[in-house]
Design a protein around this motif. Structure first.
Motif, short mmCIF file in Angstrom:
data_model
loop_
_atom_site.label_atom_id
_atom_site.label_comp_id
_atom_site.label_asym_id
_atom_site.label_seq_id
_atom_site.Cartn_x
_atom_site.Cartn_y
_atom_site.Cartn_z
N ILE A 263 0.85 -1.19 0.00
CA ILE A 263 0.00 0.00 0.00
C ILE A 263 0.89 1.25 0.00
CG2 ILE A 263 -0.27 -0.02 2.54
CD1 ILE A 263 -3.16 0.86 2.12
N SER A 265 0.68 5.45 0.22
CA SER A 265 -0.21 6.54 0.58
C SER A 265 0.51 7.87 0.43
CB SER A 265 -0.66 6.30 2.02
OG SER A 265 -1.70 7.16 2.31
N SER A 267 0.27 11.96 0.87
CA SER A 267 -0.56 13.01 1.44
C SER A 267 0.06 14.37 1.12
CB SER A 267 -0.76 12.80 2.94
OG SER A 267 0.47 12.74 3.58
N ASP A 304 -5.31 13.53 0.06
CA ASP A 304 -4.56 12.28 0.21
C ASP A 304 -4.94 11.35 -0.93
OD1 ASP A 304 -3.62 13.29 2.50
OD2 ASP A 304 -4.59 11.84 3.85
N THR A 306 -4.32 7.26 -1.98
CA THR A 306 -3.77 5.98 -1.54
C THR A 306 -4.10 4.90 -2.56
OG1 THR A 306 -4.18 6.65 0.73
CG2 THR A 306 -3.75 4.32 0.38
N THR A 308 -3.03 0.56 -3.93
CA THR A 308 -2.28 -0.67 -3.66
C THR A 308 -1.77 -1.26 -4.97
OG1 THR A 308 -4.19 -2.16 -3.82
CG2 THR A 308 -3.74 -1.22 -1.66
N THR A 335 4.23 4.17 3.32
CA THR A 335 4.01 2.91 2.62
C THR A 335 4.04 1.74 3.59
OG1 THR A 335 6.35 2.48 2.30
CG2 THR A 335 5.25 3.77 0.60
N MET A 372 -7.53 0.03 4.43
CA MET A 372 -8.16 0.57 3.24
C MET A 372 -9.38 -0.30 2.91
SD MET A 372 -6.18 1.33 -0.27
CE MET A 372 -6.92 2.26 -1.59
#
Ligand code: ASP
Ligand code: MG
Length: 415
Positions: A263, A265, A267, A304, A306, A308, A335, A372
């Motif tokens: 994952i 992410s 921001s 943000d 996010t 995968t 991550t 998530m």
């Protein structure tokens, strides 16, 4: 007299004893009065072996040549099975995909079937022979051999069954059907007697490896039910069919999972129109497939983002993100490359709310943090820490009573 297409996977033809066993099964079906077309995979491990040979030789092989190489595994199995049948006085002939006329596009190693000729198969069946066809392969309009992607023999079988308008397409494998979840992880998992095309597609795309995803798409498109059965034990297996043919309807049909996720992410992304497209196209350009995506605004001018990816793509994805962060200014990157995805699949969700609530409550009670969430009409997926996967699958499996035997009264469960 029915026309049956049977497909036998790599482990079913893994050695000569097994090939004899398959020949006996084919003869039994023929003696019941049916016309039989058999599609075979390469002997177990053979395709991997051939790919390794190519890789050991050179890292820069031409995909056309790779297809010539890896299509050979199926050619070995088809000839051996045909010989075994003939030795048992059951007339049979084997054919490669190109010989039969399985026409594909030119995307080597991932070709799509465009057309299947039936004249040779029909001619042979009319003469009372079993037709054995090599799975996983076809030919493009230049006459080059192509292959259909890993697990592609399933797709060959469905394509032939659809073209012949067969009565049944039986996929014989080393498990006795499709389970509510992976029985290696959860021994209480149950065999699902019937499942809809749509659910099966979700289960296959989520990593339940019983059927190649494309074969399920094709079956659904051509209204060709598939039965998944074991080569080694008796039983009715799992019928993949239309939703309205399904007797045992449950709220949730199965739990699929994949361990190898990562994952990423971001921001502090500036809120500009089209920014999401810019980020994703960078990742796509690097040939990285994105699975789940979430985006939300955190302040008036920042958001943000996010997503995968498969764990094997994680290093590549991080390179892209590094380039991006110099472009987008100061963004924060968080991550976790050790996450897993757990998904609940069921057509029952379409008409019933509350499935997500129950799932999240169960995971919460287990102390599992959800990182998530994504949902579709018939699926809820969550990302959790890899170490929580097994506990999560077990709890959700039990919570939705998937360990209970299927009964015809399951129908009333969602009606
Ligand atoms: N032999 C091919 C593979 O291993 C195709 C198949 O088995 O369906 O992927
Ligand atoms: Mg397979």
């Amino acid at each position: 007299m029915a026309l049956i297409v049977q497909k036998y996977g790599g482990s079913s033809v893994g050695n000569l004893d097994r090939i004899h066993h398959v020949a006996e099964k084919v003869i039994k079906a023929k003696n019941e009065g049916h016309n039989i077309v058999v599609v075979v995979s390469a002997m177990y491990g053979e395709t991997d072996r051939l790919i390794q040979l190519a890789n050991a030789l050179t890292q820069h092989h031409d995909p056309r040549e790779l297809d010539v190489l890896i299509s050979s595994g199926e050619q070995v199995s088809m000839a051996l099975l045909s010989m075994a049948l003939n030795a048992k006085n059951c007339p049979a002939r084997s054919f490669t995909g190109p010989q039969i006329g399985i026409f594909t596009d030119s995307i080597h190693t991932k070709a799509r079937i465009l057309d299947v000729k039936t004249d040779i198969i029909e001619r042979e069946l009319n003469q009372g022979r079993i037709v054995v066809v090599a799975g996983f392969q076809g030919v493009n309009d230049r006459g080059d051999i192509t292959t259909l992607g890993r697990g592609g023999s399933d797709t060959t079988a469905v394509a032939i069954a659809a073209a012949l308008k067969a009565d049944e397409c039986q996929i014989y494998t080393d498990v006795d059907g499709v389970y509510t979840t992976d029985p290696h992880l959860i021994p209480e998992a149950r065999l699902i007697p019937q499942i809809s095309f749509e659910e099966m597609l979700e289960m296959s795309s989520l990593g339940a490896k019983v059927l190649q995803m494309r074969s399920v798409e094709l079956a659904s498109k051509h209204s060709m039910p598939i039965r998944v059965l074991s080569t080694f034990s008796d039983g009715a297996g799992t019928l993949v069919t239309f939703e309205d043919k399904i007797m045992h309807k449950r709220l949730v049909s199965g739990i699929a999972f994949s361990r190898e996720e990562a994952i990423i992410s971001l921001s502090g992304i500036p809120r500009q129109i089209g920014i999401e497209g810019r980020i994703l196209s960078k990742v796509n350009q690097a040939n990285i497939e994105i699975d789940m995506i979430a985006q939300n605004a955190t302040t008036e001018d920042k958001s943000d983002f996010t997503f995968t990816v498969h764990r094997r793509e994680y290093p590549k994805a991080m390179k892209v993100i590094e380039e991006l962060s110099t472009e987008l200014g100061k963004i924060n990157v968080k991550t976790n490359s050790k996450v897993a995805k757990l998904s609940l699949v069921g057509i029952g969700m379409r008409s019933h709310t509350g499935v997500a609530t129950t799932m999240f409550r169960i995971l919460g009670e287990q102390g599992i943090n959800i990182q998530m969430i994504t949902t579709s009409e018939i699926k809820i997926s969550v990302v959790v820490d890899e170490t929580h996967l097994e506990k999560g699958v077990r709890a959700v499996h039990q919570g939705f009573e998937l360990d209970k035997p299927f009964q015809s009264s399951d129908r009333s469960f969602i009606e």
